[in-house]
Design a protein around this motif. Structure first.
Motif, PDB file in Angstrom:
ATOM      1  N   UNK A 161     -48.742  27.085  43.750  1.00  0.00           N
ATOM      2  CA  UNK A 161     -48.958  28.499  43.456  1.00  0.00           C
ATOM      3  C   UNK A 161     -50.201  29.003  44.175  1.00  0.00           C
ATOM      4  N   UNK A 162     -51.247  28.202  44.174  1.00  0.00           N
ATOM      5  CA  UNK A 162     -52.477  28.628  44.843  1.00  0.00           C
ATOM      6  C   UNK A 162     -52.307  28.681  46.356  1.00  0.00           C
ATOM      7  N   UNK A 163     -51.409  27.866  46.886  1.00  0.00           N
ATOM      8  CA  UNK A 163     -51.160  27.885  48.328  1.00  0.00           C
ATOM      9  C   UNK A 163     -50.200  28.995  48.742  1.00  0.00           C
ATOM     10  N   UNK A 164     -49.115  29.171  47.990  1.00  0.00           N
ATOM     11  CA  UNK A 164     -48.008  30.024  48.440  1.00  0.00           C
ATOM     12  C   UNK A 164     -47.750  31.245  47.559  1.00  0.00           C
ATOM     13  N   UNK A 165     -48.329  31.307  46.368  1.00  0.00           N
ATOM     14  CA  UNK A 165     -48.056  32.428  45.479  1.00  0.00           C
ATOM     15  C   UNK A 165     -46.784  32.202  44.677  1.00  0.00           C
ATOM     16  N   UNK A 166     -45.865  33.189  44.691  1.00  0.00           N
ATOM     17  CA  UNK A 166     -44.591  33.067  43.974  1.00  0.00           C
ATOM     18  C   UNK A 166     -43.718  32.045  44.698  1.00  0.00           C
ATOM     19  N   UNK A 231     -55.943  26.317  34.908  1.00  0.00           N
ATOM     20  CA  UNK A 231     -54.776  27.190  35.070  1.00  0.00           C
ATOM     21  C   UNK A 231     -54.979  28.499  34.313  1.00  0.00           C
ATOM     22  N   UNK A 232     -55.519  28.407  33.090  1.00  0.00           N
ATOM     23  CA  UNK A 232     -55.732  29.616  32.290  1.00  0.00           C
ATOM     24  C   UNK A 232     -56.703  30.566  32.976  1.00  0.00           C
ATOM     25  N   UNK A 233     -57.783  30.038  33.546  1.00  0.00           N
ATOM     26  CA  UNK A 233     -58.754  30.905  34.217  1.00  0.00           C
ATOM     27  C   UNK A 233     -58.179  31.506  35.501  1.00  0.00           C
ATOM     28  N   UNK A 234     -57.362  30.730  36.207  1.00  0.00           N
ATOM     29  CA  UNK A 234     -56.700  31.260  37.400  1.00  0.00           C
ATOM     30  C   UNK A 234     -55.699  32.345  37.027  1.00  0.00           C
ATOM     31  N   UNK A 235     -54.986  32.116  35.959  1.00  0.00           N
ATOM     32  CA  UNK A 235     -54.009  33.103  35.469  1.00  0.00           C
ATOM     33  C   UNK A 235     -54.689  34.418  35.102  1.00  0.00           C
ATOM     34  N   UNK A 236     -55.952  34.345  34.672  1.00  0.00           N
ATOM     35  CA  UNK A 236     -56.683  35.535  34.266  1.00  0.00           C
ATOM     36  C   UNK A 236     -57.280  36.291  35.447  1.00  0.00           C
ATOM     37  N   UNK A 237     -57.294  35.684  36.625  1.00  0.00           N
ATOM     38  CA  UNK A 237     -57.992  36.266  37.758  1.00  0.00           C
ATOM     39  C   UNK A 237     -57.127  37.154  38.635  1.00  0.00           C
ATOM     40  N   UNK A 238     -57.780  37.744  39.644  1.00  0.00           N
ATOM     41  CA  UNK A 238     -57.105  38.606  40.613  1.00  0.00           C
ATOM     42  C   UNK A 238     -56.343  37.770  41.642  1.00  0.00           C
ATOM     43  N   UNK A 239     -55.170  38.233  42.038  1.00  0.00           N
ATOM     44  CA  UNK A 239     -54.430  37.640  43.158  1.00  0.00           C
ATOM     45  C   UNK A 239     -53.728  38.755  43.927  1.00  0.00           C
TER      46      UNK A 239
END
Length: 320
Positions: A161-166, A231-239
């Motif tokens: 997910x961090x590399x490719x997104x959806x 994962x929770x902190x990443x989920x809370x952040x901007x993308x």
């Protein structure tokens, strides 16, 4: 004459059926999924395959820690080299200038999904195992194997997910007819929400490092807690998203076509509280030596006390 034709037709069908049975053979040494996951020894071997696939160059031996893990606040790869338009090499990738057609990306994609497939086989195999009907240590061992596979699968999906997104999200092993293989993309938020659920379940069956001889050669309860918090902190952040999501907050200078967004303030607070809960679980467990502060980490790094620093620091690629 018709009788002869019917007789020959019957003999032909019998021969074809016999031929089919003859060709449908299995080796005495072959283990199907049922036999594999009805035995703790063979189940552990299947789990070991998941761990082993993490050592490939295209996964965690080279690409993830070295190529995808540089140009952060800790490491820097200097420029793009002689060719400022370098987009098809490791150096281009490290400087956010990657060509989607770069051959290494396809290899990473295949290898990472290979790890996931191996993990799915273990998760499904344990679910169907007769050993779950047994009580005591055998059942607990099988559930621990499954928890390890779920945690490793969550780690790989999180990095994808961090590399490719959806990305395509599949948590079941592939059918022999490939009917569940060719699937579309799933929204990254839905993926991370599912990984959080998996990790909550896995934590209950994973031992702490050092308990009853359980070592950091396997994922531990501490690692699963830390991964869930990450994962929770990443989920809370901007993308950067492929399209705007209703109810989400836009970041500054957000592109109108590919907006930079995060979840609502209410959801963000919930996710930060979840991360805090699991980080507190690691700290309060007393099972790990942790640096007392960021200041202490910085001090140790500047005096080059690497031994103490490594011993007391949570590293991304070290099971805690």
């Amino acid at each position: 004459m018709k009788i002869y034709k019917l007789l020959f037709l019957g003999l032909g069908l019998t021969t074809m059926s016999s031929c089919s049975d003859f060709l449908d053979q299995t080796s005495p040494s072959e283990l199907d999924n049922g036999a594999t996951f009805d035995n703790t020894y063979y189940t552990e071997l299947a789990l070991n395959k998941v761990y082993g696939s993490l050592t490939q160059d295209q996964t965690y031996s080279n690409f993830m820690p070295i190529i995808a893990g540089t140009n952060t606040d800790c490491e820097l790869i200097d420029g793009l080299g002689a060719d400022a338009s370098n987009t098809s090499s490791e150096r281009g990738n490290m400087n956010y200038n990657m060509n989607p057609g770069w051959a290494q990306i396809a290899k990473v994609w295949d290898a990472m999904y290979g790890v996931i497939e191996n993990a799915n086989l273990v998760v499904d195999g344990v679910n169907k195992s007769q050993l779950l009907q047994q009580g005591g240590s055998t059942r607990n061992t099988m559930l621990r194997f499954q928890a390890e596979a779920k945690t490793l699968r969550a780690m790989v999906y999180f990095d994808l997910v961090r590399l490719f997104g959806d990305i395509p999200f599949k948590t079941e092993s592939s059918n022999s007819n490939l009917s569940n293989v060719y699937i579309g993309k799933t929204d990254r938020d839905a993926i991370m929400d599912s990984l959080i659920v998996d990790l909550k379940e896995a934590i209950a069956y994973l031992p702490w490092a050092g308990v009853d001889g359980y070592t950091t050669e396997h994922v531990t309860k501490g690692y699963a807690h830390g991964l869930l918090a990450n994962i929770a902190m990443t989920r809370a952040g901007y993308v950067i998203r492929e399209q705007a999501k209703e109810g989400y907050v836009n970041g500054q200078n957000s592109d109108p076509n590919y907006p930079t967004q995060r979840c609502s303030d209410e959801k963000r607070k919930e996710l930060y509280q979840l991360a805090e809960k699991h980080l507190v679980a690691v700290i309060s467990s007393g099972k790990h030596q942790l640096n007392s502060s960021v200041e202490e980490y910085w001090r140790l790094m500047n005096i080059s006390n690497w031994i103490k620093l490594i011993r007391k620091t949570y590293l991304k690629f070290r099971w805690v």
